[in-house]
Enzyme design. Structure first.
Site, short mmCIF file in Angstrom:
data_model
loop_
_atom_site.label_atom_id
_atom_site.label_comp_id
_atom_site.label_asym_id
_atom_site.label_seq_id
_atom_site.Cartn_x
_atom_site.Cartn_y
_atom_site.Cartn_z
N GLY A 208 -3.76 14.42 40.11
CA GLY A 208 -2.38 14.82 40.44
C GLY A 208 -1.77 15.78 39.44
O GLY A 208 -0.60 16.15 39.58
N ILE B 169 -13.25 12.68 14.88
CA ILE B 169 -12.94 12.29 16.26
C ILE B 169 -14.21 11.89 16.99
O ILE B 169 -15.26 12.53 16.84
CB ILE B 169 -12.24 13.44 17.00
CG1 ILE B 169 -10.92 13.74 16.27
CG2 ILE B 169 -11.97 13.10 18.45
CD1 ILE B 169 -10.28 15.00 16.70
N TYR C 275 -15.05 27.78 7.85
CA TYR C 275 -14.20 27.00 8.77
C TYR C 275 -13.00 26.43 8.00
O TYR C 275 -11.85 26.54 8.43
CB TYR C 275 -15.04 25.87 9.37
CG TYR C 275 -14.28 24.84 10.18
CD1 TYR C 275 -14.04 25.04 11.54
CD2 TYR C 275 -13.81 23.67 9.60
CE1 TYR C 275 -13.36 24.09 12.29
CE2 TYR C 275 -13.12 22.72 10.34
CZ TYR C 275 -12.90 22.93 11.69
OH TYR C 275 -12.22 21.98 12.43
N ALA D 137 -11.70 27.47 5.21
CA ALA D 137 -10.80 28.54 4.77
C ALA D 137 -9.89 28.97 5.93
O ALA D 137 -8.69 29.19 5.75
CB ALA D 137 -11.61 29.74 4.27
N ALA D 138 -10.46 29.07 7.11
CA ALA D 138 -9.66 29.47 8.27
C ALA D 138 -8.58 28.44 8.58
O ALA D 138 -7.43 28.79 8.89
CB ALA D 138 -10.57 29.68 9.49
P1 NAP Z 1 -15.08 22.15 20.87
O1 NAP Z 1 -15.47 20.99 21.69
O2 NAP Z 1 -16.13 22.84 20.08
O3 NAP Z 1 -14.34 23.17 21.82
C1 NAP Z 1 -14.00 24.45 21.38
C2 NAP Z 1 -13.33 25.18 22.52
O4 NAP Z 1 -12.99 26.51 22.11
C3 NAP Z 1 -14.22 25.29 23.75
O5 NAP Z 1 -13.44 25.14 24.91
C4 NAP Z 1 -14.76 26.72 23.62
O6 NAP Z 1 -15.18 27.18 24.89
C5 NAP Z 1 -13.52 27.43 23.08
N1 NAP Z 1 -13.81 28.69 22.41
C6 NAP Z 1 -14.66 28.92 21.39
N2 NAP Z 1 -14.64 30.22 21.06
C7 NAP Z 1 -13.76 30.83 21.92
C8 NAP Z 1 -13.33 32.16 22.11
N3 NAP Z 1 -13.78 33.18 21.34
N4 NAP Z 1 -12.43 32.42 23.09
C9 NAP Z 1 -11.97 31.42 23.89
N5 NAP Z 1 -12.34 30.14 23.75
C10 NAP Z 1 -13.24 29.84 22.79
O7 NAP Z 1 -13.92 21.77 19.83
P2 NAP Z 1 -13.29 20.32 19.48
O8 NAP Z 1 -14.24 19.56 18.65
O9 NAP Z 1 -12.71 19.71 20.70
O10 NAP Z 1 -12.11 20.79 18.52
C11 NAP Z 1 -10.87 21.26 19.02
C12 NAP Z 1 -9.98 21.62 17.85
O11 NAP Z 1 -9.85 20.49 16.98
C13 NAP Z 1 -10.53 22.74 16.99
O12 NAP Z 1 -9.51 23.59 16.57
C14 NAP Z 1 -11.17 22.00 15.80
O13 NAP Z 1 -11.22 22.80 14.65
C15 NAP Z 1 -10.22 20.83 15.63
N6 NAP Z 1 -10.83 19.67 14.99
C16 NAP Z 1 -11.86 18.98 15.61
C17 NAP Z 1 -12.40 17.85 14.96
C18 NAP Z 1 -13.51 17.04 15.62
O14 NAP Z 1 -13.90 16.00 15.06
N7 NAP Z 1 -14.03 17.44 16.77
C19 NAP Z 1 -11.91 17.44 13.71
C20 NAP Z 1 -10.88 18.18 13.14
C21 NAP Z 1 -10.32 19.29 13.78
P3 NAP Z 1 -16.26 28.38 25.07
O15 NAP Z 1 -17.22 28.29 23.92
O16 NAP Z 1 -16.84 28.09 26.39
O17 NAP Z 1 -15.45 29.65 25.05
#
Ligand code: NAP
Length: 279
Positions: free
Chosen positions: A76, A212, A179, A181-182
């Site tokens: 929905g 996570i 990563y 640094a960004a």
């Molecule tokens: P993820 O599963 O790796 O997903 C990354 C997303 O970004 C995907 O949808 C990917 O799709 C997209 N993406 C990558 N490069 C792109 C580009 N150039 N243009 C458009 N889309 C792009 O990430 P996640 O683990 O869910 O993390 C999400 C956020 O949380 C991030 O900012 C990460 O740094 C932060 N974070 C995650 C964790 C963790 O434990 N997972 C911990 C701390 C912080 P495509 O590649 O298909 O484009």
């Protein structure tokens, strides 16, 4: 007003108050979620649509985006996708044009998209690896913000939320220094533009997740997951939705007076006492 009309009005009022949309925290709001096709982003899209927002998600892979849109629409939720690249300002502007055409405005930008990088020690890190990581993770944030600003400024309303990380802003992350640094740069960017944009009623904040329990991590052995959880006072990894609720707060009207801040969602992992504690 005669008695019958008054009764009808009170009936309609109580119906409106009792229906879920009256209580929904993002009802009537339009949100863009960059990188909305995978783990955390899907959690945010689910929470935002359940709370009444109309959502546009974006990444480079159509089949992933389509799957998320199909699933959420079945529940929905009002949601669309665009296939775009966060490293192109033209793509980001186009994403905003699409959103306005589809839903009329842009109230919320959640910037999540992140590149995946193999671990590499600084001694071996090539210039290209560094530049690539900063392009997606930091310049991408700049492009996403630039693309929504004129719309939010005209509306005199906006909520910008970055998904940052504890890695960089709070702690180091060996072999992923680009990563980290960004993400530190992202927090500095967030605080600086929060000051500049406050006069337009645009707030800018961040969420810093810890560890996570994502799909990728679920493939690891129980021992690996337990080992990670040992460093966390709450004793387990974060579920995707627990992070998304921090985004929800920052996107909601309750957060109108919160700007330039970041919420750490890490189960207590970065508290200074954590490493000396038995829990
Ligand atoms: P993820 O599963 O790796 O997903 C990354 C997303 O970004 C995907 O949808 C990917 O799709 C997209 N993406 C990558 N490069 C792109 C580009 N150039 N243009 C458009 N889309 C792009 O990430 P996640 O683990 O869910 O993390 C999400 C956020 O949380 C991030 O900012 C990460 O740094 C932060 N974070 C995650 C964790 C963790 O434990 N997972 C911990 C701390 C912080 P495509 O590649 O298909 O484009």
């Amino acid at each position: 007003m005669n008695l019958r009309v008054a009764f009808l009005v009170s009936l309609i009022r109580s119906f409106i108050n009792s229906t879920s949309f009256a209580a929904k925290r993002l009802y009537g709001k339009v949100a863009i979620i960059t990188g909305g096709s995978k783990r955390i982003e899907v959690g945010i899209a689910e929470v935002f649509t359940a709370e009444g927002a109309k959502v546009v998600i974006l990444s480079r892979t159509e089949k992933d985006l389509k799957r998320v849109v199909d699933n959420i629409s079945k529940q929905g939720g009002i949601i669309s996708y665009v296939v775009r690249d966060i490293t192109s300002l033209a793509d980001m502007k186009n994403m905003v044009d699409f959103t306005i055409k589809q839903y009329g405005r842009v109230d919320i930008l959640v910037h999540n998209a992140v590149g995946i990088y193999l671990p590499v020690p600084i001694i071996k890190m090539a210039n290209e690896e560094w530049e690539e990581a900063l392009k997606t993770n930091l310049t991408g944030a700049f492009y996403a913000v630039k693309s929504v600003l004129s719309t939010m400024e005209k509306q005199k309303y906006g909520r910008i939320i970055f998904t940052s990380s504890i890695s960089g802003p709070r702690v180091g992350l060996q072999t992923k220094s680009h990563y980290a640094a960004a993400k530190s740069g992202m927090n500095g960017f967030m605080r600086s533009i929060a000051i500049e944009l406050a006069k337009y009623n645009i707030t800018v904040n961040a969420v810093e997740p810890g560890n996570i329990m994502t799909e990728g991590l679920k493939n690891n052995s129980i021992e690996v997951i337990k080992e990670r959880a040992r460093a966390i006072p709450i004793g387990r990894l974060d579920t995707v939705k627990e992070t998304a609720y921090a985004h929800l707060f920052l996107a909601s009207d309750e957060a109108a007076y919160t700007t330039g801040q970041s919420i750490i969602v890490d189960g207590g992992q970065t508290l200074p006492e954590t490493h000396f504690s038995e829990f």
